[in-house]
Design a protein around this motif. Structure first.
Motif, short mmCIF file in Angstrom:
data_model
loop_
_atom_site.label_atom_id
_atom_site.label_comp_id
_atom_site.label_asym_id
_atom_site.label_seq_id
_atom_site.Cartn_x
_atom_site.Cartn_y
_atom_site.Cartn_z
N ILE A 188 16.40 0.63 32.30
CA ILE A 188 16.64 -0.82 32.35
C ILE A 188 17.59 -1.13 33.51
CG2 ILE A 188 17.58 -2.80 31.09
CD1 ILE A 188 14.87 -1.81 29.98
N GLU A 189 18.53 -0.24 33.78
CA GLU A 189 19.46 -0.46 34.91
C GLU A 189 18.69 -0.56 36.23
OE1 GLU A 189 23.57 -1.04 36.02
OE2 GLU A 189 22.54 -1.01 34.10
N GLY A 190 17.72 0.32 36.41
CA GLY A 190 16.89 0.26 37.61
C GLY A 190 16.12 -1.05 37.68
N TYR A 191 15.56 -1.46 36.54
CA TYR A 191 14.83 -2.72 36.50
C TYR A 191 15.77 -3.89 36.80
CZ TYR A 191 11.92 -6.55 34.73
OH TYR A 191 11.21 -7.72 34.61
N TRP A 192 16.93 -3.92 36.21
CA TRP A 192 17.93 -4.97 36.41
C TRP A 192 18.17 -5.19 37.91
CZ3 TRP A 192 21.48 -6.98 32.48
CH2 TRP A 192 22.56 -7.70 32.98
N TYR A 193 18.50 -4.09 38.60
CA TYR A 193 18.81 -4.22 40.02
C TYR A 193 17.56 -4.43 40.87
CZ TYR A 193 23.75 -3.57 39.38
OH TYR A 193 25.06 -3.77 39.02
#
Length: 183
Positions: free
Chosen positions: A50-55
């Motif tokens: 999700i962190e990758g998606y967020w950024y």
């Protein structure tokens, strides 16, 4: 769940679940945006976290599709600095959709959420490089995220959706002190 739990790391898993990459519970670590937990997001494709998606939403940098944890945050922040992109108006809804997809695609996470009853929190445990002492930093700078986890759990359990928490601060990065490292 009227009173928020005291942010005490030794109580993680006993009177609260800290959603944090270094939480005491598997559920807390797995629910963290940092977790390497492959998720296919409708209309956006596959991401390792999700962190990758967020950024990725904030930068459009495709390298973020394959990253998780601190690496995703670091590359994401660098990407934003190099090529800033306006935050999508529906940013929170997109992240909520991704969280729901993550749960749908992970039976272990579904089971752990259904079986859990403790309130969710989000804090970091920092360690002073000089003294080794630890301190807790409240990291709930996006209360809508914890609320979404509560909503997902309620739905999995067939319970009514919890009330939206009162937002008393803006979404911002938690303050960190240079002499402390993430524990």
């Amino acid at each position: 769940m009227d009173n928020p739990p005291v942010l005490e790391p030794t109580r993680d898993g006993f009177d609260h679940i800290n959603i944090y990459s270094r939480a005491a519970t598997w559920l807390g670590r797995e629910a963290s945006n940092f977790a390497r937990s492959r998720v296919e997001v409708p209309n956006h494709g596959v991401f390792e976290s999700i962190e990758g998606y967020w950024y990725w939403l904030l930068s459009g940098c495709d390298e973020l599709r394959t990253l998780s944890g601190v690496e995703a945050k670091t590359v994401g922040r660098q990407s934003i600095k190099q090529a800033p992109k306006p935050r999508p108006e529906d940013f929170e809804d997109r992240i909520k959709t991704a969280l729901r997809e993550k749960v749908k695609q992970n039976q272990g996470l579904q089971r752990a959420l259904r079986e859990s009853t403790l309130p969710f929190t989000h804090y970091y445990v920092m360690s002073d490089r000089r003294t080794g002492s630890k301190r807790v930093i409240d990291a709930n700078n996006h209360p809508w995220l914890l609320h979404e986890w509560e909503c997902i759990r309620a739905e999995l359990r067939g319970e009514p959706k919890p009330e939206q928490p009162v937002q008393n601060s803006s979404d911002s990065e938690p303050k960190q002190d240079d002499q402390y490292d993430l524990f």
